[in-house]
Scaffold this active site. Structure first.
Site, PDB file in Angstrom:
ATOM      1  N   GLU A 143      13.281  -1.580  14.424  1.00 30.88           N
ATOM      2  CA  GLU A 143      13.925  -2.589  13.571  1.00 30.88           C
ATOM      3  C   GLU A 143      15.073  -2.039  12.734  1.00 30.88           C
ATOM      4  O   GLU A 143      15.151  -2.300  11.539  1.00 30.88           O
ATOM      5  CB  GLU A 143      12.859  -3.258  12.683  1.00 30.88           C
ATOM      6  CG  GLU A 143      11.730  -3.851  13.511  1.00 30.88           C
ATOM      7  CD  GLU A 143      10.648  -4.567  12.685  1.00 30.88           C
ATOM      8  OE1 GLU A 143      10.702  -4.497  11.456  1.00 30.88           O
ATOM      9  OE2 GLU A 143       9.773  -5.198  13.300  1.00 30.88           O
ATOM     10  N   ASP A 185      13.107  -3.565  18.699  1.00 31.02           N
ATOM     11  CA  ASP A 185      13.479  -4.556  17.668  1.00 31.02           C
ATOM     12  C   ASP A 185      12.999  -5.953  18.042  1.00 31.02           C
ATOM     13  O   ASP A 185      12.586  -6.190  19.177  1.00 31.02           O
ATOM     14  CB  ASP A 185      14.998  -4.549  17.426  1.00 31.02           C
ATOM     15  CG  ASP A 185      15.344  -4.717  15.942  1.00 31.02           C
ATOM     16  OD1 ASP A 185      14.739  -5.586  15.279  1.00 31.02           O
ATOM     17  OD2 ASP A 185      16.217  -3.978  15.452  1.00 31.02           O
ATOM     18  N   GLU A 253       5.774  -6.141  22.088  1.00 28.89           N
ATOM     19  CA  GLU A 253       4.870  -6.755  21.097  1.00 28.89           C
ATOM     20  C   GLU A 253       4.715  -8.253  21.341  1.00 28.89           C
ATOM     21  O   GLU A 253       4.797  -9.068  20.424  1.00 28.89           O
ATOM     22  CB  GLU A 253       5.407  -6.513  19.665  1.00 28.89           C
ATOM     23  CG  GLU A 253       5.678  -5.056  19.377  1.00 28.89           C
ATOM     24  CD  GLU A 253       6.091  -4.778  17.926  1.00 28.89           C
ATOM     25  OE1 GLU A 253       5.932  -5.666  17.069  1.00 28.89           O
ATOM     26  OE2 GLU A 253       6.563  -3.661  17.680  1.00 28.89           O
TER      27      GLU A 253
HETATM   28  C1  XIL Z   1       2.154  -5.375  12.094  1.00 33.69           C
HETATM   29  C2  XIL Z   1       0.635  -5.247  12.262  1.00 33.69           C
HETATM   30  O1  XIL Z   1       0.245  -6.047  13.347  1.00 33.69           O
HETATM   31  C3  XIL Z   1      -0.056  -5.688  10.999  1.00 33.69           C
HETATM   32  O2  XIL Z   1      -1.463  -5.434  11.094  1.00 33.69           O
HETATM   33  C4  XIL Z   1       0.515  -4.948   9.784  1.00 33.69           C
HETATM   34  O3  XIL Z   1      -0.078  -5.467   8.602  1.00 33.69           O
HETATM   35  C5  XIL Z   1       2.018  -5.103   9.724  1.00 33.69           C
HETATM   36  O4  XIL Z   1       2.591  -4.661  10.942  1.00 33.69           O
HETATM   37  N1  XIL Z   1       6.751  -5.520  14.261  1.00 33.69           N
HETATM   38  C6  XIL Z   1       6.227  -4.264  14.476  1.00 33.69           C
HETATM   39  C7  XIL Z   1       4.783  -4.029  14.264  1.00 33.69           C
HETATM   40  O5  XIL Z   1       6.955  -3.373  14.965  1.00 33.69           O
HETATM   41  O6  XIL Z   1       4.507  -2.709  13.855  1.00 33.69           O
HETATM   42  C8  XIL Z   1       4.206  -5.027  13.282  1.00 33.69           C
HETATM   43  O7  XIL Z   1       2.793  -4.827  13.212  1.00 33.69           O
HETATM   44  C9  XIL Z   1       4.539  -6.439  13.700  1.00 33.69           C
HETATM   45  C10 XIL Z   1       6.042  -6.635  13.710  1.00 33.69           C
END
Ligand code: XIL
Length: 346
Positions: A143, A185, A253
């Site tokens: 990010e 990202d 993700e």
């Molecule tokens: C999130 C987790 O899922 C949560 O449990 C935590 O509280 C915050 O982070 N983008 C990312 C991840 O790259 O690391 C994030 O994960 C979600 C958004």
């Protein structure tokens, strides 16, 4: 007949899609403790690549300068070896879940750029050398772009400009030449300015010989996600192959919130009507169809969901605490209609 993710005779995503890409999930070490649990049986059966949801982030492994906590990361790595799973390292450098000491010098002042860069080197080399040969892909930076385009104005950036990013990639390559190095990202599929910034930035890195192997598309989608824009943006990013033919894209993700962008906290919880559930299924099918096309072009070999099942998804608590059902596998590991529909593409 209801089927569950852990059933012996149910389909397994990672087997169905094996000719095209690995399928994975974000997990936590508590899911790996007992191989007789539904969590474990489901993750082992359904997925062949994993990411730690939180336990390998900077605040977890390096909360204070010189103090490292690798226990959970080590557990993840031994689990991967024992069960023959590919592993993603998430994430070396991020503005969030990152302790403040990185940005402060010995006198308590804001660190100078050279000082910060030395810390980037130390942080990245320590983690990457420890797991040399064991982590398939690193999210080297996470990010680092601004939502509306341009670079994110984080503490990393304020102090060092783009140098922290370049140093992170160079240090990672030095310590594990075989690991795939990714810039990760979100919203790349939904914001044209952000996707264009990614294109220009990665192009510059390639031309400057910064060792980068690919782009991680988080793909936190919504029922509202515009699929045409998604395709256009991803195809634009794939044009970077002009500069680096072996460049890869990974979906890192994946989830699909049921809540529209306009949803207000006071609107309460959404009820999942047949219309919503059909739209959800159709969108996942469209998406996987596109992933298959990308895979056939040699562009995509990894698709990772952000969570094991709906009940465990972070979206039940983000941006507000409300029930959500963003994945193909439901609460209690029920295989949803979208799961079957996606598997039927093969
Ligand atoms: C999130 C987790 O899922 C949560 O449990 C935590 O509280 C915050 O982070 N983008 C990312 C991840 O790259 O690391 C994030 O994960 C979600 C958004």
């Amino acid at each position: 007949m209801t089927q569950y993710a852990y059933d012996n005779n149910s389909p397994a995503l990672c087997r169905v899609f094996a000719p095209f890409f690995k399928v994975g999930a974000a997990i936590n070490t508590r899911n790996m403790i007992d191989s007789s649990t539904k969590d474990f049986m489901s993750l082992d059966k359904q997925f062949n690549i994993f990411t730690l949801e939180n336990e390998s982030k900077p605040e977890e492994i390096h909360p204070e300068e010189g103090r490292w906590y690798f226990d959970k990361f080590d557990k993840f790595v031994s689990f991967g070896k024992k069960y023959d799973k590919a592993l993603r390292g998430h994430t070396l450098i991020w503005h969030s879940q990152c302790p403040d000491w990185f940005f402060t010098d010995d006198k308590g002042d804001t660190a100078a750029s050279t000082f910060l860069i030395k810390r980037v080197h130390d942080h990245v080399s320590t983690a990457v050398s420890r797991y040399n040969g064991k982590i398939t892909t690193w999210d080297v930076v996470n990010e680092v772009l601004h939502d509306g385009g341009g670079m994110r104005k984080s503490k990393w950036y304020d102090i060092s400009g783009e140098d922290y990013i370049k140093e992170a990639f160079r240090s990672a390559r030095e310590c594990d030449p075989a690991a795939r190095l990714i810039i990760n990202d979100y919203n790349l599929e939904s914001s044209r300015p952000k996707a264009e910034t990614m294109y220009e930035f990665v192009k510059k890195m390639i031309l400057e010989n910064v060792p980068i192997d690919g782009i991680g598309l988080q793909m936190h989608l919504s029922l509202d996600t515009d699929m045409k824009l998604l395709r256009d943006n991803v195809l634009m990013l794939s044009e970077l192959r002009k500069y680096k033919p072996e460049l890869k894209l990974e979906v890192t993700e994946l989830d699909m919130t049921l809540y529209p962008y306009t949803w207000e906290p006071d609107d309460g919880e959404i009820s999942v009507t047949k219309e919503i559930s059909d739209k959800f299924t159709a969108k996942y099918v469209d998406l996987f169809q596109f992933y298959l096309e990308l895979s056939k072009e040699g562009l995509l070999d990894t698709v990772v969901f952000w969570g094991l099942n709906d009940g465990l998804s972070w979206l039940n608590g983000f941006p507000k605490r409300h029930r959500n059902e963003p994945l193909l596998i439901g609460r209690d590991y029920v295989l949803k209609p979208a799961f079957d529909a996606v598997c039927e593409l093969i």
